[in-house]
Scaffold this motif. Structure first.
Motif, short mmCIF file in Angstrom:
data_model
loop_
_atom_site.label_atom_id
_atom_site.label_comp_id
_atom_site.label_asym_id
_atom_site.label_seq_id
_atom_site.Cartn_x
_atom_site.Cartn_y
_atom_site.Cartn_z
N LYS A 1 0.94 -1.21 -0.05
CA LYS A 1 -0.06 0.09 0.33
C LYS A 1 1.04 1.16 -0.12
N ALA A 2 2.02 1.28 0.85
CA ALA A 2 2.72 2.31 1.07
C ALA A 2 3.32 2.70 -0.38
N LYS A 3 4.00 1.75 -1.15
CA LYS A 3 4.48 1.93 -2.35
C LYS A 3 3.47 2.27 -3.36
N THR A 4 2.63 1.71 -3.52
CA THR A 4 1.49 2.04 -4.57
C THR A 4 0.86 3.20 -4.39
N TYR A 5 0.30 3.58 -3.19
CA TYR A 5 -0.06 5.04 -3.18
C TYR A 5 0.88 6.09 -3.39
N LYS A 6 2.09 5.99 -2.98
CA LYS A 6 3.10 6.91 -3.43
C LYS A 6 3.44 7.23 -4.75
N LEU A 7 3.52 5.95 -5.46
CA LEU A 7 3.84 5.97 -6.71
C LEU A 7 2.60 6.87 -7.38
N GLY A 8 1.43 6.20 -7.14
CA GLY A 8 0.18 6.72 -8.13
C GLY A 8 -0.07 8.18 -7.76
N PHE A 9 0.14 8.72 -6.52
CA PHE A 9 -0.12 10.08 -6.18
C PHE A 9 0.88 10.94 -6.99
N TYR A 10 2.30 10.59 -6.75
CA TYR A 10 3.21 11.33 -7.53
C TYR A 10 3.66 11.09 -8.90
N GLU A 11 3.65 9.97 -9.32
CA GLU A 11 3.91 9.67 -10.62
C GLU A 11 2.90 9.23 -11.70
N GLY A 12 1.74 9.00 -11.20
CA GLY A 12 0.51 8.44 -11.65
C GLY A 12 0.02 9.26 -12.76
N LYS A 13 -0.60 8.73 -13.67
CA LYS A 13 -1.29 9.50 -14.58
C LYS A 13 -2.81 8.66 -15.07
N MET A 14 -3.58 9.45 -15.19
CA MET A 14 -5.14 9.02 -15.22
C MET A 14 -5.18 8.44 -16.76
N THR A 15 -5.74 7.14 -16.84
CA THR A 15 -6.19 6.81 -18.29
C THR A 15 -7.54 6.44 -18.43
N LEU A 16 -8.44 7.03 -17.53
CA LEU A 16 -10.02 7.00 -17.72
C LEU A 16 -10.52 8.27 -17.32
N GLY A 17 -11.52 8.38 -17.91
CA GLY A 17 -12.53 9.59 -17.36
C GLY A 17 -12.52 11.20 -17.81
N ASP A 18 -12.93 12.01 -17.34
CA ASP A 18 -12.68 13.32 -18.01
C ASP A 18 -11.52 13.96 -17.69
N TYR A 19 -10.55 13.46 -16.79
CA TYR A 19 -9.19 13.91 -16.80
C TYR A 19 -8.09 12.89 -17.30
N LYS A 20 -8.66 12.08 -18.16
CA LYS A 20 -7.72 11.16 -18.91
C LYS A 20 -6.24 12.06 -19.31
N GLY A 21 -5.40 11.51 -19.12
CA GLY A 21 -3.79 11.92 -19.45
C GLY A 21 -3.24 13.18 -18.70
N LEU A 22 -4.31 13.54 -17.52
CA LEU A 22 -3.62 14.14 -16.56
C LEU A 22 -2.90 13.60 -15.31
N PRO A 23 -1.68 14.27 -14.87
CA PRO A 23 -1.24 13.48 -13.50
C PRO A 23 -2.06 13.27 -12.67
N VAL A 24 -2.08 12.27 -11.67
CA VAL A 24 -2.84 12.05 -10.76
C VAL A 24 -2.89 13.44 -9.80
N LEU A 25 -1.87 14.04 -9.52
CA LEU A 25 -1.41 15.09 -8.69
C LEU A 25 -2.27 16.56 -9.15
N GLU A 26 -2.48 16.46 -10.41
CA GLU A 26 -3.29 17.59 -10.94
C GLU A 26 -4.91 17.09 -11.14
N ALA A 27 -5.10 15.88 -11.32
CA ALA A 27 -6.50 15.30 -11.44
C ALA A 27 -7.25 15.47 -10.20
N LYS A 28 -6.47 14.91 -9.10
CA LYS A 28 -7.20 14.87 -7.70
C LYS A 28 -7.86 15.90 -7.36
#
Length: 243
Positions: A133-160
Motif C-alpha cells: 500500500k505504501a509503495k502503490t499510493y506514493k507512486l500513484g499520487f506523485y507519478e501516476g497518470k489518469m487513463t480514464l474519465g474526464d481527466y484522462k492523460g492528466l497527472p494524478v497530482l493535478e487530477a485529484k
C-alpha cells in the motif's frame, strides 16, 4: 448534531446491498466483506479501487477465488465473480530488488503488481499489504497518470483536486477530513476530525518553488551532481504538503 437514531443495522446485514457509486460505469455494485477495513472510522463502508489499492485487490481476489469464503459471508456469485478490475491510473513501477540502471515498467494495475512483488497471499498478510500500500499510493499520487474519465492523460497530482471539486459541485461528495492514524490530544481525548485550515506550507506553490530552485541553483554548494539532482527531483514532485 441534533441527529435522531432511527434504528441499528449490523454490518453483516449490509452485505449484498446493491449500490451506485459516482464515476464508475458499473451499476449496481454490491457491498462486500473486507477483513482489513477499520471499523473505528465512519460507517466502515468504503469505495473499492482494486486496480490501485492492494487491500481492495486482494479482498476481491479472495472472494472471487474462494467459494468457501463467499459461503461464510453469504456472498452470492453474481455479486463478485463477474466483476473485473478496471484500470484507472498508469504508473511507472520498479521492484525493490531491481538494478539501479533498470528502467521501471509501466502498469495500470499497480495493486496486483505490488501484491505479487511482496508475495501477498490473502487479506491476512497485513504487514506485506502495508508495504504494498505504501509503495502503490506514493507512486500513484506523485507519478501516476489518469487513463480514464474526464481527466484522462492528466497527472494524478493535478487530477485529484479537479475530481474533488467536480464531485462536491455535483453533490456526489462533501469535504471530509480525519487523522490518518490514531491521534490523542494533550487533554487525553481521541481526535476524530482533522483540522483542515492549517498553517502548513503548500510546497507545490509555483512562486515558492521557483525561489527555492533559484536558491539551489545559485547559492547552494552540493559537492556532487548526484546530490544536486536529488534536490531538484524532490522539488519537482513536492505537492500539497511536506513528507
Amino acid at each position: 448534531r441534533g441527529g435522531k437514531e432511527v434504528g441499528k443495522v449490523r454490518g453483516r446485514d449490509l452485505i449484498g446491498l446493491p449500490l451506485k457509486s459516482p464515476l464508475t460505469s458499473l451499476c449496481p455494485i454490491y457491498a462486500l466483506p473486507m477483513l482489513t477495513i477499520s471499523m473505528k472510522k465512519g460507517t466502515g463502508v468504503v469505495t473499492s479501487v482494486p486496480s490501485d489499492a492492494p487491500d481492495d485487490w486482494i479482498a476481491l481476489m479472495d472472494l472471487k477465488k474462494k467459494p468457501a469464503l463467499r459461503e461464510k459471508y453469504g456472498v452470492k456469485d453474481e455479486w463478485v465473480v463477474p466483476f473485473e478490475v478496471i484500470p484507472i491510473i498508469e504508473i511507472p513501477y520498479k521492484k525493490d530488488n531491481a538494478a539501479d540502471d533498470e528502467a521501471p515498467e509501466t502498469t495500470a494495475v499497480a495493486a496486483e503488481v505490488a501484491c505479487e512483488e511482496y508475495k501477498v497471499q490473502s487479506q491476512n498478510d497485513r504487514e506485506k499489504l502495508a508495504l504494498a500500500k505504501a509503495k502503490t499510493y506514493k507512486l500513484g499520487f506523485y507519478e501516476g497518470k489518469m487513463t480514464l474519465g474526464d481527466y484522462k492523460g492528466l497527472p494524478v497530482l493535478e487530477a485529484k483536486p479537479k475530481v474533488k471539486a467536480a464531485m462536491i459541485a455535483s453533490g456526489d461528495a462533501y469535504a471530509y477530513a480525519e487523522p490518518e492514524k490514531e491521534v490523542w490530544s494533550r487533554s487525553g481525548n481521541e481526535c476524530v476530525v482533522a483540522l483542515t485550515d492549517q498553517w502548513y506550507l503548500k510546497y507545490g506553490e509555483e512562486a515558492w518553488r521557483k525561489q527555492v530552485e533559484d536558491h539551489l541553483k545559485n547559492n547552494v554548494e552540493c559537492y556532487s551532481a548526484d546530490t544536486r539532482q536529488k534536490f531538484e527531483h524532490a522539488l519537482s514532485w513536492l505537492g500539497e504538503g511536506g513528507c
